[in-house]
Design a protein around this motif. Structure first.
Motif, mmCIF file in Angstrom:
data_model
loop_
_atom_site.group_PDB
_atom_site.id
_atom_site.type_symbol
_atom_site.label_atom_id
_atom_site.label_comp_id
_atom_site.label_asym_id
_atom_site.label_seq_id
_atom_site.Cartn_x
_atom_site.Cartn_y
_atom_site.Cartn_z
ATOM 1 N N ALA A 73 -11.440 8.302 7.295
ATOM 2 C CA ALA A 73 -10.040 8.441 6.918
ATOM 3 C C ALA A 73 -9.862 7.903 5.507
ATOM 4 O O ALA A 73 -10.457 6.898 5.137
ATOM 5 C CB ALA A 73 -9.164 7.663 7.883
ATOM 6 N N SER A 74 -9.062 8.583 4.703
ATOM 7 C CA SER A 74 -8.723 8.056 3.385
ATOM 8 C C SER A 74 -7.385 7.346 3.524
ATOM 9 O O SER A 74 -6.667 7.520 4.509
ATOM 10 C CB SER A 74 -8.626 9.185 2.369
ATOM 11 N N LEU A 75 -7.064 6.581 2.513
ATOM 12 C CA LEU A 75 -5.776 5.902 2.509
ATOM 13 C C LEU A 75 -4.651 6.933 2.577
ATOM 14 O O LEU A 75 -3.648 6.753 3.229
ATOM 15 C CB LEU A 75 -5.666 5.066 1.234
ATOM 16 N N GLU A 76 -4.893 8.043 1.899
ATOM 17 C CA GLU A 76 -3.875 9.082 1.875
ATOM 18 C C GLU A 76 -3.590 9.606 3.276
ATOM 19 O O GLU A 76 -2.441 9.776 3.668
ATOM 20 C CB GLU A 76 -4.338 10.221 0.970
ATOM 21 N N GLU A 77 -4.663 9.833 4.043
ATOM 22 C CA GLU A 77 -4.453 10.312 5.402
ATOM 23 C C GLU A 77 -3.722 9.266 6.234
ATOM 24 O O GLU A 77 -2.804 9.586 6.991
ATOM 25 C CB GLU A 77 -5.798 10.646 6.050
ATOM 26 N N ALA A 78 -4.144 8.033 6.075
ATOM 27 C CA ALA A 78 -3.501 6.952 6.818
ATOM 28 C C ALA A 78 -2.013 6.933 6.511
ATOM 29 O O ALA A 78 -1.166 6.852 7.403
ATOM 30 C CB ALA A 78 -4.130 5.610 6.438
ATOM 31 N N PHE A 79 -1.721 7.060 5.224
ATOM 32 C CA PHE A 79 -0.354 6.990 4.744
ATOM 33 C C PHE A 79 0.492 8.137 5.288
ATOM 34 O O PHE A 79 1.576 7.944 5.826
ATOM 35 C CB PHE A 79 -0.413 7.035 3.218
ATOM 36 N N LEU A 80 -0.043 9.351 5.159
ATOM 37 C CA LEU A 80 0.715 10.514 5.613
ATOM 38 C C LEU A 80 0.929 10.474 7.119
ATOM 39 O O LEU A 80 1.994 10.809 7.626
ATOM 40 C CB LEU A 80 -0.021 11.801 5.229
ATOM 41 N N GLU A 81 -0.089 10.019 7.813
ATOM 42 C CA GLU A 81 0.020 9.963 9.257
ATOM 43 C C GLU A 81 1.088 8.971 9.698
ATOM 44 O O GLU A 81 1.828 9.222 10.641
ATOM 45 C CB GLU A 81 -1.326 9.554 9.852
ATOM 46 N N ILE A 82 1.160 7.857 8.968
ATOM 47 C CA ILE A 82 2.178 6.859 9.299
ATOM 48 C C ILE A 82 3.559 7.454 9.120
ATOM 49 O O ILE A 82 4.422 7.346 9.988
ATOM 50 C CB ILE A 82 2.001 5.605 8.417
ATOM 51 N N ALA A 83 3.745 8.132 8.006
ATOM 52 C CA ALA A 83 5.056 8.736 7.753
ATOM 53 C C ALA A 83 5.406 9.725 8.858
ATOM 54 O O ALA A 83 6.516 9.726 9.377
ATOM 55 C CB ALA A 83 5.052 9.418 6.391
ATOM 56 N N GLN A 84 4.413 10.559 9.263
ATOM 57 C CA GLN A 84 4.684 11.561 10.283
ATOM 58 C C GLN A 84 4.924 10.931 11.643
ATOM 59 O O GLN A 84 5.851 11.272 12.351
ATOM 60 C CB GLN A 84 3.511 12.538 10.378
ATOM 61 N N GLN A 85 4.068 9.960 11.958
ATOM 62 C CA GLN A 85 4.162 9.317 13.257
ATOM 63 C C GLN A 85 5.506 8.647 13.441
ATOM 64 O O GLN A 85 6.121 8.726 14.477
ATOM 65 C CB GLN A 85 3.075 8.255 13.350
#
Lengths: 257, 318
Positions: free
Chosen positions: B289-301
Motif C-alpha cells: 500500500a502507498s500512502l496515497e492509497e491509505a489516504f484515499l481509502e480513509i476518505a472513502q471509508q
C-alpha cells in the motif's frame, strides 16, 4: 494578555515599507498632497462669506485652522483607511501577526508615514499660510502642537475603525465620507461654530473632531476659556477611547471569507 | 514521546469553532518532538489550516490546549514568536514592494535576522531581488514566503502547504532545504496534500479528516495498516473460481484483484498455484500500500461510514 510595547526598530521597519508603498501609489499620494491645498482655497472662500469679528485676519486664521483639520482628515484618516484595508486584503496584516511585532506596533508602524506627512503639511500650512494670509502667529504654539498630535492619534484610531467596515480599497471613498462631511460641516471647518444656532452648536461640539478643532483654534488665537478647553479635551479623549475600544473589538486582521 | 522536555509542540483535545457554528477542528491531540518533521495530511477542508493557525498563535482555540516550547502561543506570543517561523497557506505581501524591500521590512520586525542576501540565497531568489512582488510567479512567492519564515533562524518552522504552486524543481529544492534544516535541528510542522511530500519528508504524519485525527504514525506505520494489492489477468478459459480460496480474490471478468495483509505469502501461494496449474498471469502487479492509497481509502471509508473496521486499524497504528 500580551503587553503592548512599542519597539522603535519594528515601528521604523513597518513605517518605512508603508512609506515606500505610499510613494508608489500615485493616486493616494496625489490625493494626500493636493487635497489639503485645494480644501484650504475652498475654505477661504466659504469662510469669507461669514462676517467674522476681526475681518480678513480672522478669515485667514479660520482658514488655516480649518486647513489643519482638512490635513488631519485627508492625510491621516483617509490615507490610513486605504492603508489598513489594502494591507488587510493583501493578507499582509495576517502575515505580520505571525511575526514578532505586536498588534499595536503593526497599527502604529503602518500609520507613521501618514502621521509624519500630516505634520509636515501642517507645518508648511502654518508657515506659508501665515505669511501669505497676513495673520498673527499662533498665540499658544504648545497647545496647537498638542491639539494636532491628539488629532493624529484620534484620526488614526478612527481610520482603523473605519477600515473594519470597508471591504475594499475602492469602497474606502464611500466609507470615509460620513466622517469627512460631519467634520467639515459640524466641527467648525467650513462653518464657524459661532454662526450656528445654539442647540445645533451644542450638539456639534460633541462630534469626533470638534474637540480637536476647538483646541487647534484656541492654540492659534489663545482666547478660549479654560472651561471650553477642558470640555474640548474631554470630548477628544472620549472619542479616542471609544475608537480604541472599537479597534480592539472589531478591527479585521484578515479579509472576510 | 514520554520525555516531555523533548516535545516542542503539544496539542491536547484541540477544538476550533467558527462563529457560524461550524467546528473545523474537533478534539485532536498529538505532539511533535524536537528535531522532528511532522506532516498534517488531509483533503481540502479537513481542518489543516485551522489547526496550524492555532499552533502559530493566530487565534485562541475554543477548547483544548496548544503548547509550543511549553508556552501558550496565543497568550504568550511575545515569548514564542522569536523562536518560530511561519509560512501561511497564502503569502501576505504588499504587491508594490520589491523582494528585497519585503525581506528588509521583515528583518526589521525579526530579532537576530539573517542578512537579506543570505535569506534569498537559501531559497534561490537571489536573481529576483529587485523585482516587485506582484511580478513573481506563484512558485517564487512561495520561495519568498519561505525565506521570510527562515529569517530569524527559527527553532520551530510551520509550513502550511509550502510547495503548492511550485514547479517540480522548486519542490525538490524546498524538500532539500527542509532536510538540511532538520539536520541542523529545526523542528518542522508542515501541512500538505501532496502525499509524496509527506512520504519524502515526514518522520511522522497524521491524517486529518473532517476536523478529526483519524490516523497517525510513521509513513511506514500508516501504510502498514492498509492491505497490499496483487493484480493480474487470467487467460481465457481459466475461471477465477479455480484460484485457491485462501487468496480471497475478487474478479471482474478475467481481471483479478487480491487484497492481502501478507503480500509475500499470498504472492508465493499465487505463483505456486499458477506454476502447478500451468496458468500464465498477464500484467502481474504486486505492490505494498502507498500512502496515497491509505489516504484515499480513509476518505472513502469515512464517507461510507465504515468506522468499526477502521478503528481496529487505527489501534494497530498507535
Amino acid at each position: 494578555m500580551n503587553t503592548l510595547t512599542l519597539a522603535p526598530g519594528r515601528l521604523l521597519a513597518l513605517g518605512r515599507s508603508e512609506l515606500t508603498l505610499l510613494t508608489r501609489n500615485r493616486a493616494t499620494l496625489t490625493m494626500a498632497l493636493l487635497m489639503p491645498l485645494v480644501m484650504v482655497l475652498v475654505l477661504k472662500n466659504s469662510l469669507a462669506a461669514y462676517d467674522l469679528d476681526g475681518g480678513a485676519a480672522a478669515v485667514g486664521e479660520a482658514t488655516l485652522t480649518g486647513g489643519i483639520g482638512m490635513v488631519l482628515v485627508f492625510v491621516v484618516y483617509m490615507n490610513l483607511v486605504n492603508a489598513y484595508v489594502g494591507r488587510r486584503e493583501e493578507l499582509v496584516l495576517k502575515r505580520l501577526r505571525t511575526g514578532e511585532a505586536n498588534d499595536l506596533e503593526i497599527l502604529v508602524g503602518s500609520a507613521l508615514p501618514s502621521a509624519v506627512l500630516a505634520l509636515v503639511q501642517i507645518t508648511v500650512l502654518v508657515g506659508a499660510g501665515a505669511a501669505v494670509l497676513d495673520v498673527r502667529a499662533p498665540r499658544n504654539p504648545l497647545l496647537l502642537v498638542a491639539a494636532v498630535l491628539a488629532g493624529i492619534v484620534l484620526l488614526a484610531a478612527l481610520g482603523a475603525v473605519t477600515s473594519a467596515v470597508t471591504r475594499t480599497v475602492e469602497s474606502a471613498g464611500l466609507t470615509t465620507m460620513p466622517l469627512f462631511l460631519v467634520s467639515a460641516l459640524g466641527s467648525g471647518m467650513f462653518v464657524p461654530v459661532d454662526e450656528m444656532p445654539g442647540v445645533m452648536a451644542s450638539v456639534c461640539e460633541l462630534l469626533p473632531l470638534s474637540g480637536v478643532m476647538t483646541l487647534v483654534r484656541a492654540g492659534w488665537q489663545g482666547t478660549a476659556a479654560g472651561q471650553d478647553l477642558a470640555g474640548a479635551a474631554l470630548v477628544t479623549l472620549a472619542w479616542a477611547m471609544i475608537s480604541m475600544f472599537a479597534v480592539q473589538r472589531w478591527f479585521r486582521w484578515e479579509p472576510r471569507r | 514521546m514520554t520525555d516531555t522536555d523533548q516535545a516542542v509542540i503539544e496539542v491536547d483535545g484541540l477544538r476550533r469553532g467558527y462563529s457560524g457554528g461550524f467546528e473545523a477542528v474537533r478534539g485532536i491531540s498529538f505532539s511533535v518532538a524536537r528535531g522532528e518533521v511532522f506532516a498534517l495530511l488531509g483533503t481540502n477542508g479537513a481542518g489543516k489550516t485551522s489547526t496550524v493557525e492555532l499552533l502559530e498563535g493566530l487565534a485562541a482555540p475554543s477548547a483544548g490546549t496548544v503548547r509550543v516550547f511549553g508556552l501558550d502561543p496565543y497568550r504568550q506570543r511575545a515569548a514564542v514568536r522569536p523562536r518560530t517561523g511561519v509560512m501561511l497557506q497564502e503569502g501576505g505581501f504588499a504587491a508594490d514592494l520589491t523582494v528585497t524591500e519585503t525581506v528588509r521590512m521583515w528583518s526589521g520586525v525579526t530579532s537576530g535576522a539573517r542578512p537579506a542576501a543570505e535569506a534569498l540565497a537559501l531559497v534561490g531568489l537571489t536573481g529576483r531581488a529587485s523585482v516587485r512582488v506582484k511580478q513573481l510567479s506563484g512558485g517564487e512567492r512561495r520561495r519568498l514566503d519561505l525565506a521570510l519564515a527562515l529569517l530569524g533562524r527559527p527553532e520551530v518552522l510551520f509550513l502550511d502547504e509550502p510547495t503548492t504552486g511550485m514547479d517540480p524543481e522548486g519542490r525538490r529544492d524546498t524538500w532539500e532545504l527542509v532536510r538540511s534544516l532538520q539536520a541542523q535541528g529545526t523542528t518542522v510542522l508542515l501541512t500538505t496534500h501532496y502525499l509524496e511530500e509527506a512520504e519524502q519528508l515526514a518522520d511522522r504524519l497524521a491524517i486529518l479528516h473532517e476536523g478529526e485525527l483519524v490516523l497517525s504514525g510513521t509513513p511506514a506505520e500508516v501504510t502498514a495498516t492498509r492491505p497490499a494489492r496483487i493484480r493480474f489477468t487470467l487467460p481465457a478459459g481459466v475461471a477465477p473460481a479455480r484460484l485457491p480460496l485462501s487468496l480471497r480474490a475478487a474478479a471482474q471478468g478475467r481481471r483479478v484483484e487480491i487484497r492481502t495483509e501478507r503480500l509475500q505469502r499470498s504472492l508465493a501461494e499465487l505463483l505456486a498455484w499458477a506454476e502447478a496449474s500451468d496458468v500464465e498471469l498477464t500484467g502481474l502487479d504486486a505492490r505494498s500500500a502507498s500512502l496515497e492509497e491509505a489516504f484515499l481509502e480513509i476518505a472513502q471509508q469515512r464517507r461510507a461510514g465504515g468506522l468499526g473496521d477502521f478503528d481496529d486499524q487505527m489501534a494497530g497504528a498507535r
